[in-house]
Design a protein around this motif. Structure first.
Motif, PDB file in Angstrom:
ATOM      1  N   TYR A   1      38.299   3.533  54.789  1.00 26.13           N
ATOM      2  CA  TYR A   1      36.954   3.116  54.382  1.00 26.13           C
ATOM      3  C   TYR A   1      36.915   1.625  54.083  1.00 26.13           C
ATOM      4  O   TYR A   1      35.997   0.920  54.500  1.00 26.13           O
ATOM      5  CB  TYR A   1      36.520   3.931  53.166  1.00 26.13           C
ATOM      6  N   TRP A   2      37.907   1.153  53.350  1.00 26.74           N
ATOM      7  CA  TRP A   2      37.945  -0.269  53.015  1.00 26.74           C
ATOM      8  C   TRP A   2      38.090  -1.146  54.251  1.00 26.74           C
ATOM      9  O   TRP A   2      37.600  -2.268  54.284  1.00 26.74           O
ATOM     10  CB  TRP A   2      39.097  -0.546  52.047  1.00 26.74           C
TER      11      TRP A   2
ATOM     12  N   HIS B   1      34.863  -5.221  49.522  1.00 26.36           N
ATOM     13  CA  HIS B   1      35.958  -4.536  50.224  1.00 26.36           C
ATOM     14  C   HIS B   1      36.734  -5.477  51.145  1.00 26.36           C
ATOM     15  O   HIS B   1      37.708  -5.043  51.764  1.00 26.36           O
ATOM     16  CB  HIS B   1      35.412  -3.369  51.042  1.00 26.36           C
TER      17      HIS B   1
ATOM     18  N   SER C   1      29.709   1.123  46.841  1.00 25.60           N
ATOM     19  CA  SER C   1      30.741   1.799  46.038  1.00 25.60           C
ATOM     20  C   SER C   1      30.253   3.156  45.541  1.00 25.60           C
ATOM     21  O   SER C   1      30.998   4.145  45.555  1.00 25.60           O
ATOM     22  CB  SER C   1      31.129   0.914  44.841  1.00 25.60           C
TER      23      SER C   1
ATOM     24  N   TYR D   1      42.800   7.676  53.312  1.00 19.77           N
ATOM     25  CA  TYR D   1      41.347   7.846  53.435  1.00 19.77           C
ATOM     26  C   TYR D   1      40.607   6.648  52.846  1.00 19.77           C
ATOM     27  O   TYR D   1      39.673   6.117  53.456  1.00 19.77           O
ATOM     28  CB  TYR D   1      40.948   9.147  52.734  1.00 19.77           C
ATOM     29  N   VAL D   2      41.033   6.212  51.671  1.00 19.85           N
ATOM     30  CA  VAL D   2      40.419   5.048  51.027  1.00 19.85           C
ATOM     31  C   VAL D   2      40.627   3.802  51.878  1.00 19.85           C
ATOM     32  O   VAL D   2      39.702   3.000  52.085  1.00 19.85           O
ATOM     33  CB  VAL D   2      41.015   4.832  49.616  1.00 19.85           C
TER      34      VAL D   2
ATOM     35  N   PHE E   1      30.312   5.651  48.365  1.00 18.56           N
ATOM     36  CA  PHE E   1      31.673   6.082  48.675  1.00 18.56           C
ATOM     37  C   PHE E   1      32.155   7.128  47.667  1.00 18.56           C
ATOM     38  O   PHE E   1      32.770   8.129  48.038  1.00 18.56           O
ATOM     39  CB  PHE E   1      32.629   4.897  48.674  1.00 18.56           C
TER      40      PHE E   1
ATOM     41  N   LEU F   1      30.387  10.349  48.427  1.00 23.34           N
ATOM     42  CA  LEU F   1      30.952  10.958  49.625  1.00 23.34           C
ATOM     43  C   LEU F   1      32.283  11.634  49.319  1.00 23.34           C
ATOM     44  O   LEU F   1      32.541  12.770  49.754  1.00 23.34           O
ATOM     45  CB  LEU F   1      31.141   9.899  50.709  1.00 23.34           C
ATOM     46  N   THR F   2      33.128  10.948  48.557  1.00 29.45           N
ATOM     47  CA  THR F   2      34.431  11.503  48.190  1.00 29.45           C
ATOM     48  C   THR F   2      34.277  12.786  47.390  1.00 29.45           C
ATOM     49  O   THR F   2      34.972  13.781  47.641  1.00 29.45           O
ATOM     50  CB  THR F   2      35.225  10.469  47.374  1.00 29.45           C
TER      51      THR F   2
ATOM     52  N   GLU G   1      38.049   3.326  44.074  1.00 30.32           N
ATOM     53  CA  GLU G   1      36.783   2.599  44.188  1.00 30.32           C
ATOM     54  C   GLU G   1      36.317   2.087  42.822  1.00 30.32           C
ATOM     55  O   GLU G   1      35.657   1.043  42.740  1.00 30.32           O
ATOM     56  CB  GLU G   1      35.706   3.491  44.801  1.00 30.32           C
TER      57      GLU G   1
ATOM     58  N   LEU H   1      36.631  -0.888  56.990  1.00 32.21           N
ATOM     59  CA  LEU H   1      35.305  -1.133  57.565  1.00 32.21           C
ATOM     60  C   LEU H   1      34.643  -2.362  56.956  1.00 32.21           C
ATOM     61  O   LEU H   1      33.766  -2.972  57.582  1.00 32.21           O
ATOM     62  CB  LEU H   1      34.412   0.095  57.346  1.00 32.21           C
TER      63      LEU H   1
END
Length: 286
Positions: free
Chosen positions: A144-145, A153, A25, A140-141, A28, A31-32, A71, A147
């Motif tokens: 990622y989730w 997640h 988390s 976008y979120v 992420f 990264l964001t 997140e 994955l």
């Protein structure tokens, strides 16, 4: 007394499995923030027209805010409100230092209109840009989730969301309104007083109010954030959502504009800034 080796190994495995999702988390969120920072710098260098640049910066700020807060929901659900508060406190300081003139918050533009610093057309365009950024970032979120890098997640990408409103609609609107008003009064006071660590103090006050309202309305104090994260979720209608998170928050913001002008508050602000001609703050020169 020494513990058996197998017990030590077991505890080490448990700690790693517990800690790993929080690391995911955190990465992420970093990264964001990094992607938003790069996008902001690109816009600042490539867009020459000031207002168009500001609209794009508002959209980027709103996307960063909402992306990180999606997140933070994972963090709060799995690691508790205290961990959530630490993350939010740090992020609020980061946003304050990096967003420039962008606010990612509709009622700040309404305040500008009321106080004669902006016009309605530009305010509406800024709100539109913020909503666009806040709503689009979920894709976008979701990517990622999907994955499912960590257990926290799992099944989140397409899970039906539920509203955070735990009280009747009117009470929720009052909670959002009063807390927003207090946040704005604190921000205005700190801006005028300009003490040392003003950004950290403002962040602490805002985070504390969010935590205080967490179990009532969710503590959003920002219509775009609430809409991005919770509009259409099970537990309230869109009209009820608008009343609590748009009408409530905007009413609190507008109220703060007039409350701040009251003589008793102005006397406090002026008195705190200067006492007998001498500054009482460490970063001011006498």
């Amino acid at each position: 007394m020494l513990r058996p080796l197998n017990t030590l190994k077991l505890n080490n495995t448990v700690n790693k499995s517990t800690f790993a999702p929080l690391v995911v988390s955190t990465l992420f969120i970093l990264l964001t923030s990094l992607l938003a920072h790069c996008a902001r710098r690109f816009v600042q260098k490539s867009i020459k027209e000031p207002f168009v640049r500001l609209l794009l910066e508002e959209a980027i700020a709103a996307a960063e805010l909402c992306g990180c807060c999606f997140e933070l929901i994972i963090v709060a659900d799995n690691f508790g409100v205290a961990t959530y508060a630490i993350f939010l406190f740090a992020l609020t300081i980061w946003w304050s230092l990096n967003w420039g003139d962008a606010t990612a918050c509709p009622y700040t533009h309404i305040e500008d209109v009321i106080e004669g610093r902006g016009d309605i057309r530009k305010a509406l365009l800024k709100i539109w840009a913020e909503l666009t950024g806040g709503l689009l970032v979920f894709r976008y979120v979701q990517m990622y989730w999907t994955l499912e890098i960590s257990e926290t997640h799992k099944n989140k990408a397409y899970e039906d969301c539920t509203a955070d409103l735990q009280v009747p609609v009117l009470y929720g609107a009052i909670v959002e309104g009063i807390a927003t008003c207090m946040c704005r009064l604190a921000s205005r006071s700190l801006s005028d007083i300009n003490p040392k660590f003003a950004t950290a103090i403002d962040s602490f006050i805002g985070t504390s109010l969010v935590v205080a309202a967490f179990d009532y309305s969710g503590g959003y104090f920002n219509p775009v954030l609430a809409t991005s994260l919770k509009a259409g979720c099970e537990g309230h209608t869109l009209m009820e959502h608008a009343v609590v998170y748009w009408l409530g928050a905007c009413a609190g913001s507008i109220l703060s504009v007039y409350l701040y002008k009251l003589p008793v508050i102005q006397k406090y602000v002026r008195g705190t800034t200067e006492v007998n001609g001498d500054s009482i703050w460490a970063d001011k020169e006498d």
